[in-house]
Structure formats: structure tokens, C-alpha cells
Scaffold this motif. Structure first.
Motif, mmCIF file in Angstrom:
data_model
loop_
_atom_site.group_PDB
_atom_site.id
_atom_site.type_symbol
_atom_site.label_atom_id
_atom_site.label_comp_id
_atom_site.label_asym_id
_atom_site.label_seq_id
_atom_site.Cartn_x
_atom_site.Cartn_y
_atom_site.Cartn_z
ATOM 1 N N MET A 1 0.828 -1.202 0.000
ATOM 2 C CA MET A 1 0.000 0.000 0.000
ATOM 3 C C MET A 1 0.870 1.262 0.000
ATOM 4 O O MET A 1 0.651 2.189 -0.758
ATOM 5 C CB MET A 1 -0.924 -0.013 1.224
ATOM 6 N N LYS A 2 1.908 1.290 0.868
ATOM 7 C CA LYS A 2 2.789 2.456 0.933
ATOM 8 C C LYS A 2 3.531 2.640 -0.381
ATOM 9 O O LYS A 2 3.745 3.752 -0.840
ATOM 10 C CB LYS A 2 3.775 2.298 2.095
ATOM 11 N N LYS A 3 3.939 1.506 -1.012
ATOM 12 C CA LYS A 3 4.646 1.580 -2.289
ATOM 13 C C LYS A 3 3.756 2.154 -3.372
ATOM 14 O O LYS A 3 4.196 2.975 -4.182
ATOM 15 C CB LYS A 3 5.128 0.182 -2.678
ATOM 16 N N GLN A 4 2.467 1.760 -3.392
ATOM 17 C CA GLN A 4 1.529 2.268 -4.386
ATOM 18 C C GLN A 4 1.324 3.770 -4.213
ATOM 19 O O GLN A 4 1.281 4.519 -5.190
ATOM 20 C CB GLN A 4 0.201 1.541 -4.279
ATOM 21 N N ILE A 5 1.191 4.223 -2.956
ATOM 22 C CA ILE A 5 1.003 5.655 -2.688
ATOM 23 C C ILE A 5 2.231 6.440 -3.149
ATOM 24 O O ILE A 5 2.121 7.509 -3.755
ATOM 25 C CB ILE A 5 0.719 5.901 -1.200
ATOM 26 N N LEU A 6 3.441 5.906 -2.859
ATOM 27 C CA LEU A 6 4.674 6.586 -3.266
ATOM 28 C C LEU A 6 4.744 6.716 -4.778
ATOM 29 O O LEU A 6 5.102 7.773 -5.309
ATOM 30 C CB LEU A 6 5.891 5.817 -2.744
ATOM 31 N N LYS A 152 -9.191 17.494 -1.568
ATOM 32 C CA LYS A 152 -8.306 17.328 -2.717
ATOM 33 C C LYS A 152 -7.665 18.649 -3.128
ATOM 34 O O LYS A 152 -8.174 19.723 -2.824
ATOM 35 C CB LYS A 152 -9.103 16.766 -3.913
ATOM 36 N N PHE A 153 -6.552 18.529 -3.834
ATOM 37 C CA PHE A 153 -5.926 19.662 -4.503
ATOM 38 C C PHE A 153 -5.753 19.295 -5.967
ATOM 39 O O PHE A 153 -5.387 18.158 -6.301
ATOM 40 C CB PHE A 153 -4.558 19.982 -3.906
ATOM 41 N N LEU A 171 -6.355 12.996 0.000
ATOM 42 C CA LEU A 171 -6.309 11.965 1.028
ATOM 43 C C LEU A 171 -7.469 12.199 1.982
ATOM 44 O O LEU A 171 -7.622 13.294 2.519
ATOM 45 C CB LEU A 171 -4.976 12.020 1.777
ATOM 46 N N GLY A 172 -8.299 11.170 2.173
ATOM 47 C CA GLY A 172 -9.480 11.334 3.016
ATOM 48 C C GLY A 172 -9.788 10.086 3.811
ATOM 49 O O GLY A 172 -8.919 9.249 4.063
ATOM 50 N N PHE A 210 -7.039 7.165 -0.608
ATOM 51 C CA PHE A 210 -6.131 7.992 -1.401
ATOM 52 C C PHE A 210 -6.730 8.203 -2.784
ATOM 53 O O PHE A 210 -7.217 7.256 -3.409
ATOM 54 C CB PHE A 210 -4.767 7.322 -1.525
ATOM 55 N N SER A 211 -6.698 9.422 -3.257
ATOM 56 C CA SER A 211 -7.286 9.754 -4.559
ATOM 57 C C SER A 211 -6.223 10.372 -5.460
ATOM 58 O O SER A 211 -5.454 11.239 -5.039
ATOM 59 C CB SER A 211 -8.451 10.733 -4.374
ATOM 60 N N PHE A 212 -6.189 9.909 -6.695
ATOM 61 C CA PHE A 212 -5.296 10.474 -7.708
ATOM 62 C C PHE A 212 -5.966 10.289 -9.054
ATOM 63 O O PHE A 212 -6.470 9.195 -9.355
ATOM 64 C CB PHE A 212 -3.942 9.766 -7.691
ATOM 65 N N GLY A 213 -6.017 11.324 -9.869
ATOM 66 C CA GLY A 213 -6.712 11.181 -11.132
ATOM 67 C C GLY A 213 -6.296 12.197 -12.178
ATOM 68 O O GLY A 213 -5.649 13.209 -11.888
#
Length: 223
Positions: A1-6, A152-153, A171-172, A210-213
Motif C-alpha cells: 500500500m505504501k509503495k503504491q502511494i509513493l 483534494k488539490f 487523502l481522506g 487515497f485519490s489520484f486522477g
């Protein structure tokens, strides 16, 4: 999980740098503080739970916009095949605060609420019930519901007068409910172990979301 976030953070940083350079070169782009957007998510079709997401973003005033994002996917239209027969839908209302509406690149903070409902028909799997030993089964219906809030930003980067890219991260918090039903031939499997439980864990759980898009947007001209 930490690797995916990084990995996602590094990708976000790279995209931020690339889009900043693109916007600096695109001197003919216009500001979009008073206009509405239609968006298409470019990454959701390749998620593990593949679906297509579109949204409409309505301008309220120079600093505020409100959006509604809807996503849907199933086996017939999915790019990434899940482990079983799959259908998924989600809805995401979002409130945007534009930091400086006079800039060509509109940077913003936002708050996104979300609800997701995911159904799978699984065969020859094992899951962890809320109590007791893991259960192996021949076939079962799985349902995952997830809802929460993500600050989000992000930014809207112009490519042309009408088209641009919106990328974001956040991140929420989320609340997840996993349920199994119509389990065929269940039997205890006390020796089964899995390091990544995911849908294998039945029950309710609060966690970090965690959100990224990256979205493609089309600007609608207001009169």
C-alpha cells in the motif's frame, strides 16, 4: 500500500511539472473562471475495478464551482477484467474553491463526497468471515459498498480555448462494507492465509482513501 502511494505521488509530481510547462508554453489559452466543464476520467477505465466516469462541473461564481461525477462499469465494457463477473457504479458530488480565478491555470482545493457499489460473482475462492476461520466456497455473490469524504488539490490546465486537463490528488477517509451471500458449498479452511485481504475480508471497516486522477475536460461557453 505504501509503495503504491509513493508511486502515485511521484507520478503526480511528474505530471504537475509537465502540465506547468505546457501551460507556460500555451500563451493563447484563456481563463475559465466563469465557465462550466464536462469531464471524462482518463484513468478510471484502467483501475482494478474498471469503470468509465464522466462529470459536469457548474460555475457558481469566480471562486466556486460544484460538480457531479458518475461512474459505471461491467464485464461487457471493462478494459481490465476483474476476478469474477463484475458490475460497479459510483457517484461523487464535489465542491471546488478556485484559489486565484485570474490565472490561466486554475488551481483549486475541493471536498469530494463519494459512494461506490461493487458486485462480483466469484468462483472457487476463500474469504474471511467476520468471525471464525476462513471459508472456501465454490461460488458466491460479493457486494462492496464504500463511501466517504476526500479533501483534494488539483488544477485545470488549458490545452486550447475549449479543451484541457484536470489532474488532482487527495487523502481522506472511507467506510467500507463487504458482504457475501448465496455461498455455494462453504467449508472452513483454517490453514488459508492471505497477506492482502481486500474483498476477502467480510464486514465493516474504516480506513484511509487515497485519490489520484487525470481528467480531460471540455469547456462550455457561458453567455
Amino acid at each position: 500500500m505504501k509503495k503504491q502511494i509513493l508511486i502515485k505521488v511521484l507520478l503526480f509530481t511528474s505530471l504537475y511539472s509537465s502540465f506547468s510547462q505546457l501551460n507556460a508554453q500555451n500563451k493563447g489559452s484563456v481563463k475559465a473562471e466563469n465557465e462550466d466543464f464536462i469531464t471524462l476520467d482518463l484513468l478510471s477505465p484502467i483501475y482494478a475495478s474498471s469503470r468509465y466516469r464522466v462529470s459536469y462541473i457548474k460555475n457558481l461564481d469566480s471562486n466556486l464551482k460544484v460538480g457531479l461525477d458518475f461512474g459505471y462499469g461491467n464485464d461487457a465494457i471493462s478494459i481490465v477484467r476483474p476476478e469474477g463477473d463484475n458490475s460497479i457504479w459510483e457517484v461523487r458530488p464535489e465542491l471546488y474553491y478556485i484559489i486565484n480565478p485570474n490565472k490561466k491555470t486554475l488551481k483549486y482545493f475541493s471536498a469530494e463526497l463519494f459512494y461506490l457499489n461493487h458486485n462480483l460473482i466469484l468462483e472457487n475462492k476463500t474469504y474471511y468471515p467476520e468471525s471464525g476461520n476462513p471459508i472456501r466456497f465454490d461460488k458466491a455473490d460479493f457486494n462492496r459498498q464504500k463511501f466517504g469524504l476526500i479533501p483534494k488539490f488539483g488544477m485545470f490546465v488549458n490545452i486550447s480555448n475549449r479543451v484541457g486537463l484536470n489532474f488532482y490528488t487527495g487523502l481522506g477517509i472511507r467506510f467500507r462494507i463487504n458482504e457475501y451471500s448465496n455461498v455455494v458449498n462453504p467449508e472452513e479452511n483454517e490453514f488459508y492465509r492471505s497477506h492482502i485481504k481486500g474483498y476477502k475480508q467480510e464486514g465493516k471497516k474504516i480506513g484511509v482513501e487515497f485519490s489520484f486522477g487525470l481528467k480531460l475536460y471540455y469547456r462550455l461557453k457561458n453567455n
